[in-house]
Motif scaffolding. Structure first.
Motif, mmCIF file in Angstrom:
data_model
loop_
_atom_site.group_PDB
_atom_site.id
_atom_site.type_symbol
_atom_site.label_atom_id
_atom_site.label_comp_id
_atom_site.label_asym_id
_atom_site.label_seq_id
_atom_site.Cartn_x
_atom_site.Cartn_y
_atom_site.Cartn_z
ATOM 1 N N LEU A 10 0.828 -1.203 0.000
ATOM 2 C CA LEU A 10 0.000 0.000 0.000
ATOM 3 C C LEU A 10 0.865 1.257 0.000
ATOM 4 O O LEU A 10 0.619 2.202 -0.757
ATOM 5 N N GLU A 11 1.894 1.263 0.847
ATOM 6 C CA GLU A 11 2.742 2.448 0.966
ATOM 7 C C GLU A 11 3.581 2.678 -0.281
ATOM 8 O O GLU A 11 3.945 3.821 -0.584
ATOM 9 N N ALA A 12 3.891 1.619 -1.010
ATOM 10 C CA ALA A 12 4.658 1.754 -2.251
ATOM 11 C C ALA A 12 3.746 2.051 -3.445
ATOM 12 O O ALA A 12 4.220 2.171 -4.577
ATOM 13 N N ASP A 13 2.453 2.164 -3.180
ATOM 14 C CA ASP A 13 1.451 2.423 -4.217
ATOM 15 C C ASP A 13 1.448 1.334 -5.287
ATOM 16 O O ASP A 13 1.134 1.589 -6.453
ATOM 17 N N LEU A 14 1.809 0.113 -4.880
ATOM 18 C CA LEU A 14 1.740 -1.037 -5.775
ATOM 19 C C LEU A 14 0.369 -1.701 -5.708
ATOM 20 O O LEU A 14 0.014 -2.521 -6.549
ATOM 21 N N LEU A 15 -0.395 -1.338 -4.680
ATOM 22 C CA LEU A 15 -1.716 -1.898 -4.463
ATOM 23 C C LEU A 15 -2.578 -0.846 -3.773
ATOM 24 O O LEU A 15 -2.115 -0.196 -2.839
ATOM 25 N N LYS A 16 -3.793 -0.683 -4.239
ATOM 26 C CA LYS A 16 -4.732 0.242 -3.593
ATOM 27 C C LYS A 16 -5.548 -0.529 -2.567
ATOM 28 O O LYS A 16 -5.926 -1.685 -2.800
ATOM 29 N N GLY A 17 -5.825 0.104 -1.445
ATOM 30 C CA GLY A 17 -6.599 -0.552 -0.406
ATOM 31 C C GLY A 17 -7.941 -1.049 -0.894
ATOM 32 O O GLY A 17 -8.409 -2.125 -0.500
ATOM 33 N N GLU A 18 -8.560 -0.295 -1.782
ATOM 34 C CA GLU A 18 -9.870 -0.685 -2.298
ATOM 35 C C GLU A 18 -9.793 -1.908 -3.202
ATOM 36 O O GLU A 18 -10.822 -2.519 -3.520
ATOM 37 N N ASN A 19 -8.572 -2.294 -3.604
ATOM 38 C CA ASN A 19 -8.385 -3.472 -4.456
ATOM 39 C C ASN A 19 -7.851 -4.673 -3.681
ATOM 40 O O ASN A 19 -7.379 -5.638 -4.286
ATOM 41 N N LEU A 20 -7.934 -4.597 -2.364
ATOM 42 C CA LEU A 20 -7.497 -5.692 -1.500
ATOM 43 C C LEU A 20 -8.700 -6.277 -0.769
ATOM 44 O O LEU A 20 -9.418 -5.551 -0.074
ATOM 45 N N VAL A 21 -8.922 -7.571 -0.935
ATOM 46 C CA VAL A 21 -10.001 -8.277 -0.247
ATOM 47 C C VAL A 21 -9.380 -9.314 0.674
ATOM 48 O O VAL A 21 -8.606 -10.167 0.217
#
Length: 313
Positions: free
Chosen positions: A170-181
């Motif tokens: 998340l902090e590296a902007d490799l994944l958005k929180g809204e795209n994590l289930v």
């Protein structure tokens, strides 16, 4: 004579799942599924021998057949599973090991764009590097995580560990929180602070209470539909501690109240049928504390069920 390391007994009419493995020569382009060992467990918060799992995993493929009686699927009729080997870890430098994972995955995917990697860890810290290595894929990537924990711990208190991979992503902007289930999050395995952090980041959370009340099929349908409408690719991460300790004795963070092996197998089979799934990892298995390889056997079954799902596409 027979090949060393083969099964003690052979029946010509009973092919073993190990026959699905096809050694990769490093030259021919791989299409379809590929097995990649990621034997890193030094960053684990708990003592862990998860670095031994890839070898045990391959050995246990000798214990099962290639045939699923429920829908009469013969996996030998499907494309074989390419074995790309294990990524070589640095003996003492964890950051160097992370770099090697990322660069190896990136180069393998560049050379084999039609490959769907199955990563066998290793502890959960590898997911940051495997997913970063896949970041060159066109479009957005979402993640379906099976885990008892959020794995959103800070890195200031202990550096990058198996409790931090999704915080780092998340902090590296490799994944958005809204795209994590996250599926299987359970009581007494997380703190209020990190649960609130997950909510603040827009993470979708299905607790074990949700799994029990809704059933795993409904949870998976909701999770898959939600992500497929938002992202181009879905990465699946299976932390074996999502299972109840009765089904995963060889896990550093065992605990009661988790999923059954039936539930995780049903979920993984369903994910195998989804075209947007671009990769899968299975982590946090410690063969050195397991009982009769019970925990690794669940992971082997997950692979076979994923393959059965792909065969139905």
């Amino acid at each position: 004579m027979q090949k060393a390391g083969g099964p003690a007994f052979m029946d010509r009419h009973f092919p073993k799942a190990a026959e699905l493995l096809q050694s990769w020569d490093g030259k021919e382009a791989v299409e379809g599924l590929a097995l990649i060992g990621v034997p890193l467990s030094k960053p684990s918060i708990s003592h862990s021998g998860a670095s031994f799992t890839p070898g045990v995993f391959r050995r246990l493929l000798q214990s099962y057949s290639t045939y699923a009686v429920e829908d009469e699927t013969e996996l030998l009729s499907s494309p074989k599973l390419s074995d790309m080997g294990d990524i070589v870890m640095h003996a003492t430098n964890v950051e160097e090991s992370y770099r090697r994972i990322e660069e190896t995955v990136s180069s393998l995917m560049d050379a084999n764009p039609s490959c769907l990697p199955i990563f066998i860890g290793g502890d959960h810290s590898i997911t940051y590097s495997t997913l970063k290595g896949l970041s060159g894929k066109k479009g957005t990537v979402g993640v379906i995580l099976f885990d008892a924990h959020h794995d959103l711990r800070n890195t200031e208190d202990g550096g990058p560990t198996n409790g931090t991979p999704f915080r780092r992503l998340l902090e590296a902007d490799l994944l958005k929180g809204e795209n994590l289930v996250q599926i299987g999050i359970r009581n007494y395995s997380n703190s209020a602070y990190y649960h609130q952090y997950a909510r603040d980041q827009g993470v979708t959370i299905f607790s074990m209470a949700d799994v029990k009340k809704q059933g795993i099929a409904q949870v998976m349908t909701s999770a898959i539909q939600y992500l497929e409408d938002k992202v181009d690719h879905i990465y699946v991460s299976v932390d074996i501690d999502v299972l109840d300790q009765a089904f995963a004795p060889g896990c550093p963070a065992i605990g009661p109240g988790g999923m059954t092996s039936d539930q995780i197998l049903e979920a993984i089979h369903l994910l195998g049928t989804r075209e947007k799934v671009c990769g899968l990892d299975m982590v946090e298995i410690d063969p050195t504390i397991d009982f009769r390889d019970m925990t690794t056997r669940v992971a082997v079954f997950c692979l076979l069920e994923f393959m059965r799902g792909r065969a139905s596409m």
